[in-house]
Write a protein that holds these residues in place. Structure first.
Motif, short mmCIF file in Angstrom:
data_model
loop_
_atom_site.label_atom_id
_atom_site.label_comp_id
_atom_site.label_asym_id
_atom_site.label_seq_id
_atom_site.Cartn_x
_atom_site.Cartn_y
_atom_site.Cartn_z
N UNK A 14 -5.80 -8.56 23.72
CA UNK A 14 -5.57 -9.14 25.04
C UNK A 14 -6.29 -8.29 26.09
N UNK A 15 -6.26 -6.97 25.93
CA UNK A 15 -6.97 -6.10 26.86
C UNK A 15 -8.47 -6.41 26.85
N UNK A 16 -9.03 -6.63 25.67
CA UNK A 16 -10.44 -6.99 25.57
C UNK A 16 -10.73 -8.31 26.26
N UNK A 17 -9.84 -9.26 26.14
CA UNK A 17 -9.99 -10.55 26.81
C UNK A 17 -9.96 -10.37 28.33
N UNK A 18 -9.02 -9.56 28.82
CA UNK A 18 -8.90 -9.30 30.25
C UNK A 18 -10.18 -8.64 30.78
N UNK A 19 -10.70 -7.67 30.06
CA UNK A 19 -11.92 -6.98 30.48
C UNK A 19 -13.10 -7.95 30.46
N UNK A 20 -13.17 -8.80 29.45
CA UNK A 20 -14.26 -9.78 29.37
C UNK A 20 -14.21 -10.78 30.53
N UNK A 21 -13.03 -11.23 30.89
CA UNK A 21 -12.87 -12.18 31.99
C UNK A 21 -13.25 -11.52 33.32
#
Length: 65
Positions: A14-21
């Protein structure tokens, strides 16, 4: 919910998704919209996102009066 990420993207958390967004590591208190989800950064530092709050927004007609 439809798929949150493209299967071809290299996102595993989820952290990776947040950073990607966001395009960078967000700050505490930042909110990201991924309709119908709203993601709030609760704990983070300059190197990582530790805790997020995910809320599913409901359309006004679905709320009870």
């Amino acid at each position: 919910l439809p798929s949150l990420v493209n299967d071809e993207e290299d996102i595993a958390t989820v952290a990776g998704l947040v950073i990607a967004i966001n395009g960078q590591i967000p700050r505490v208190g930042d909110e990201l919209a991924m309709p119908p989800l709203r993601i709030t950064i609760v704990e983070a530092n300059a190197y990582r996102v530790d805790l997020v709050r995910v809320v599913k927004d409901t359309p006004a007609h679905d709320e009870e009066e």
